[in-house]
Design an enzyme around this catalytic site. Sequence first.
Site, PDB file in Angstrom:
ATOM      1  N   LEU A  82       0.786  -1.150  -0.176  1.00 57.83           N
ATOM      2  CA  LEU A  82       0.106   0.024   0.039  1.00 57.83           C
ATOM      3  C   LEU A  82       0.852   1.363  -0.011  1.00 57.83           C
ATOM      4  CD1 LEU A  82      -2.981  -0.977   2.306  1.00 57.83           C
ATOM      5  CD2 LEU A  82      -2.878  -0.818  -0.203  1.00 57.83           C
ATOM      6  N   ALA A  83       1.950   1.262  -0.831  1.00 58.86           N
ATOM      7  CA  ALA A  83       2.596   2.550  -1.001  1.00 58.86           C
ATOM      8  C   ALA A  83       1.714   3.326  -2.054  1.00 58.86           C
ATOM      9  CB  ALA A  83       4.011   2.351  -1.702  1.00 58.86           C
ATOM     10  N   VAL A  84       2.170   4.542  -2.100  1.00 58.93           N
ATOM     11  CA  VAL A  84       1.281   5.231  -3.163  1.00 58.93           C
ATOM     12  C   VAL A  84       0.677   4.498  -4.462  1.00 58.93           C
ATOM     13  CG1 VAL A  84       0.861   7.621  -4.095  1.00 58.93           C
ATOM     14  CG2 VAL A  84       2.586   7.311  -2.454  1.00 58.93           C
ATOM     15  N   MET A  85       1.480   4.011  -5.195  1.00 65.22           N
ATOM     16  CA  MET A  85       1.002   3.373  -6.253  1.00 65.22           C
ATOM     17  C   MET A  85      -0.156   2.372  -5.972  1.00 65.22           C
ATOM     18  SD  MET A  85       2.698   4.434  -9.176  1.00 65.22           S
ATOM     19  CE  MET A  85       2.869   3.478 -10.490  1.00 65.22           C
ATOM     20  N   SER A 115       2.325   1.762 -16.110  1.00 65.32           N
ATOM     21  CA  SER A 115       3.021   3.155 -15.969  1.00 65.32           C
ATOM     22  C   SER A 115       1.845   4.338 -16.080  1.00 65.32           C
ATOM     23  CB  SER A 115       3.784   3.441 -17.421  1.00 65.32           C
ATOM     24  OG  SER A 115       4.381   4.679 -17.652  1.00 65.32           O
ATOM     25  N   GLY A 116       2.370   5.419 -15.319  1.00 64.27           N
ATOM     26  CA  GLY A 116       1.797   6.674 -15.281  1.00 64.27           C
ATOM     27  C   GLY A 116       1.931   7.086 -13.963  1.00 64.27           C
ATOM     28  N   LYS A 126       7.995  -2.869 -20.312  1.00 65.10           N
ATOM     29  CA  LYS A 126       8.033  -1.670 -19.460  1.00 65.10           C
ATOM     30  C   LYS A 126       9.512  -1.216 -19.134  1.00 65.10           C
ATOM     31  CE  LYS A 126       6.487   1.293 -16.288  1.00 65.10           C
ATOM     32  NZ  LYS A 126       7.258   1.453 -15.277  1.00 65.10           N
ATOM     33  N   HIS A 158      10.417   0.812 -22.018  1.00 61.57           N
ATOM     34  CA  HIS A 158       9.286   2.129 -22.049  1.00 61.57           C
ATOM     35  C   HIS A 158      10.077   3.002 -20.870  1.00 61.57           C
ATOM     36  CE1 HIS A 158       7.114   4.534 -19.234  1.00 61.57           C
ATOM     37  NE2 HIS A 158       6.152   4.923 -20.042  1.00 61.57           N
ATOM     38  N   ASN A 159      10.744   2.556 -19.708  1.00 64.26           N
ATOM     39  CA  ASN A 159      11.595   3.219 -19.033  1.00 64.26           C
ATOM     40  C   ASN A 159      12.719   3.799 -19.525  1.00 64.26           C
ATOM     41  OD1 ASN A 159       9.554   2.529 -17.279  1.00 64.26           O
ATOM     42  ND2 ASN A 159      10.751   2.348 -15.481  1.00 64.26           N
ATOM     43  N   GLU A 169      12.088   6.636 -21.659  1.00 63.75           N
ATOM     44  CA  GLU A 169      11.612   7.561 -20.567  1.00 63.75           C
ATOM     45  C   GLU A 169      13.130   8.237 -20.193  1.00 63.75           C
ATOM     46  OE1 GLU A 169       9.033   6.288 -17.114  1.00 63.75           O
ATOM     47  OE2 GLU A 169      10.823   6.906 -15.899  1.00 63.75           O
TER      48      GLU A 169
HETATM   49  C1  6PG Z   1       6.349   5.019 -15.036  1.00 64.79           C
HETATM   50  C2  6PG Z   1       7.762   5.360 -14.311  1.00 64.79           C
HETATM   51  C3  6PG Z   1       7.833   4.477 -13.001  1.00 64.79           C
HETATM   52  C4  6PG Z   1       8.913   5.186 -12.102  1.00 64.79           C
HETATM   53  C5  6PG Z   1      10.323   5.122 -12.928  1.00 64.79           C
HETATM   54  C6  6PG Z   1      11.352   5.960 -12.172  1.00 64.79           C
HETATM   55  O1  6PG Z   1       6.204   4.313 -15.920  1.00 64.79           O
HETATM   56  O2  6PG Z   1       5.291   5.100 -14.171  1.00 64.79           O
HETATM   57  O3  6PG Z   1       8.771   4.725 -15.146  1.00 64.79           O
HETATM   58  O4  6PG Z   1       7.653   3.300 -13.201  1.00 64.79           O
HETATM   59  O5  6PG Z   1       8.698   6.534 -11.763  1.00 64.79           O
HETATM   60  O6  6PG Z   1      10.698   3.570 -12.724  1.00 64.79           O
HETATM   61  O7  6PG Z   1      12.523   5.404 -12.323  1.00 64.79           O
HETATM   62  P1  6PG Z   1      13.897   5.760 -11.873  1.00 64.79           P
HETATM   63  O8  6PG Z   1      14.032   6.084 -10.551  1.00 64.79           O
HETATM   64  O9  6PG Z   1      14.910   5.124 -12.284  1.00 64.79           O
HETATM   65  O10 6PG Z   1      14.255   7.051 -12.476  1.00 64.79           O
END
Ligand code: 6PG
Length: 475
Positions: A11-14, A129-130, A183, A186-187, A190
């Site tokens: 139950l962390a924020v996510m 993600s989000g 994922k 994706h990161n 990112e």
């Molecule tokens: C997402 C983000 C999430 C997280 C990152 C941060 O898609 O919602 O990518 O998964 O914020 O993993 O990653 P770092 O701490 O490595 O920057």
Amino acid sequence: MIKSDIGIIGLAVMGQNLVLNIERNGYTVAVYNRTLEKLNEFINGKGRDKNIIGCYTLDEFCNSLKQPRIIILLIKAGKPVDDFISKLLPLLKSEDIIIDGGNSFFRDTIRRSEKLENEGIQYLGVGFSGGEEGVLKGPSIMPGGSIKAWQQMEKLFQKISAKINGDPCCFYIGSDGAGHYVKMVHNGIEYSYMQLISEVYFILKKLLGITSSELAKLFAEWNEGDLNSYLIQITSKILAEKDPETGKPLIDVILDTAKQKGTGKWASQEALEMGIAIPSITEAVYARNISSKKDERLKASKLLEGPIPHFSGEINKLVEATRKALFAAKICSYAQGFSLLKAASEEYKWQLNLKNIAHIWRKGCIIRSHLLEQIESAFQHNKNLDNLLLDSYFSNVIKNNQKDWRYIVTLAVKNGIPVPALSSTLSYYDSYRNPSLPANLIQAQRDYFGAHGFERVDKEIGRIFHYDNWPPLYD
Ligand code: 6PG
């Protein structure tokens, strides 16, 4: 006693926001957290007066679920996931479903999938993600693992996900670790896009000396055009913020050392394993690494010289060239991510549908961007496209933007402004588009010192030659 449709551990924020999203969509959710304080806080706070059932032991949690049980873990990646799986296993029955919704390393997911399949448990590794808001309002969801489990989860996941004209940003990705792999990529994208935006911000700040609030307005304008994306949008918001303590722009009081949790590094390591070039992503990881050596950088700044940034040209032209450079580099960094996915699809036999992946990323996630609509359509036209740069829309954009991109990289280099992602991405583009590269010299050197052999331009590929008469070297 009412049985819950689904259970969430963590139950962390996510985790909290995922519970609220699922409950809002008409499901009863059982929740459990390792520290009971957080559990109480949630069920008496945000989770109050909702179809959410707080459980104080894992026994109670598992008993409160309808069968087959569906359990989502939203906990720290790594050992905690294995620990929870071990604790859950004796309490579960064949056909129950465990879903790992964290940023787990895909090889761990492959290992866990195999182990759990042998135990009769269905396993899904799902990338969400989000960020906090996305998970609450509608995330982009990348599910991989047991196809049977996916069929049972499809309705719920598609209901809670982001939508584009009613179409969910959630499709089955592939077996075992495919969801977590996607994922991870994706990161990686990112990381690279964040780095590119930061470099552009730095160029404008250093060369034009414009204020953060002016930059905020500029990014807001950019967001109205080709660059429209979540990361540009939040950059504009970030730059407009003032620090309540000092009254300075908030950005100026934030220490310039970037942290990371590992997904960008994994993407880079994986690309190296696979022999795929993703320099924009890897340079973004390096840039975070160098930034974190603040003490060393401070020492070096007193010793190592470079030019003092200076610009005397037309401001509007520089701003527009910067925008065009960012857009071209952004295209190449997304292209690298997709080329890694293509290679992984073959390597792991996942049959990844790149069009669907582009669709999933169009809304809800951190790399959502107007550009993904074009990427989706490029893969719709040609699902076997080797590289996005081979699609005419993208090749044309870069044709129109490359002069400005080269100008910006040159200008930054001349002024001693670090642009690792902008410049390495440009070299990626130039390497990829060049029919001849200096690799012939590398082959000759290898043959000289190690008789490693080479192929010839005038003979069939695969036939190896060795030159017997390399002149000896006398020191
Ligand atoms: C997402 C983000 C999430 C997280 C990152 C941060 O898609 O919602 O990518 O998964 O914020 O993993 O990653 P770092 O701490 O490595 O920057």
